[in-house]
Design an enzyme around this catalytic site. Structure first.
Site, PDB file in Angstrom:
ATOM      1  N   CYS A  32       0.777  -1.111   0.066  1.00 21.09           N
ATOM      2  CA  CYS A  32      -0.043   0.039  -0.008  1.00 21.09           C
ATOM      3  C   CYS A  32       0.847   1.208   0.093  1.00 21.09           C
ATOM      4  O   CYS A  32       0.286   2.166  -0.007  1.00 21.09           O
ATOM      5  CB  CYS A  32      -1.174   0.000   1.234  1.00 21.09           C
ATOM      6  SG  CYS A  32      -0.165   0.169   2.723  1.00 21.09           S
TER       7      CYS A  32
ATOM      8  N   CYS B 116      14.894  -0.164  10.231  1.00 25.09           N
ATOM      9  CA  CYS B 116      14.577   0.731  11.466  1.00 25.09           C
ATOM     10  C   CYS B 116      13.313   1.149  11.287  1.00 25.09           C
ATOM     11  O   CYS B 116      12.752   1.877  10.310  1.00 25.09           O
ATOM     12  CB  CYS B 116      15.694   1.730  11.398  1.00 25.09           C
ATOM     13  SG  CYS B 116      15.222   3.192  12.818  1.00 25.09           S
TER      14      CYS B 116
END
Length: 137
Positions: free
Chosen positions: A98, A118
């Site tokens: 998405c 991260c």
């Protein structure tokens, strides 16, 4: 890319931080994310579309203040974008389904990949592998 909800729908259903991180490429303050210290076995999904992104077996404590993983579930899970903002050269990571902003990947992680994904807790939903409980970051 998958159809994702409108900005209005997202604003209604997400916290301010979740919207800021996933839709405006924001970063939550370090050491504040709800999933940072989660050690349960399970899968981390995209908060917006629920696509599976990372398995808990690849999560580790990098000390950086955000959930860190050394490898995504699959190459298709993640989209990589060159990020030259803030006077730095980084690689932004987005949901491969998405396009929601997740965080960044750095070449300073542990073996076997040497990479550190991260990721903002605010972009994730964790599903517990034992009882199916879901926790939004």
């Amino acid at each position: 890319m998958a159809n994702k909800p409108s900005a209005e729908e997202l604003k209604k259903n997400l916290s301010e931080m979740q919207f800021y991180v996933t839709q405006n490429h924001g970063t939550e303050p370090p050491f504040t994310g709800r999933l940072l210290h989660n050690k349960r076995d399970g899968v981390y999904h995209c908060l917006i579309c629920d696509a599976p992104l990372f398995h808990s077996q690849t999560k580790y404590d990098s000390g950086c203040g955000w959930p860190s993983f050394y490898e995504p579930l699959s190459e298709e899970s993640i989209r990589y974008i060159k990020d030259l903002s803030h006077g730095m050269q980084r690689i932004e990571i987005r949901c491969g389904n998405c396009d929601a902003h997740l965080g960044h990947v750095f070449p300073d992680g542990p073996q076997p990949t040497g990479e550190r994904y991260c990721v903002n807790s605010a972009s994730l939903r964790f599903t517990d592998g034992e009882n199916g409980e879901e926790i939004n970051g």
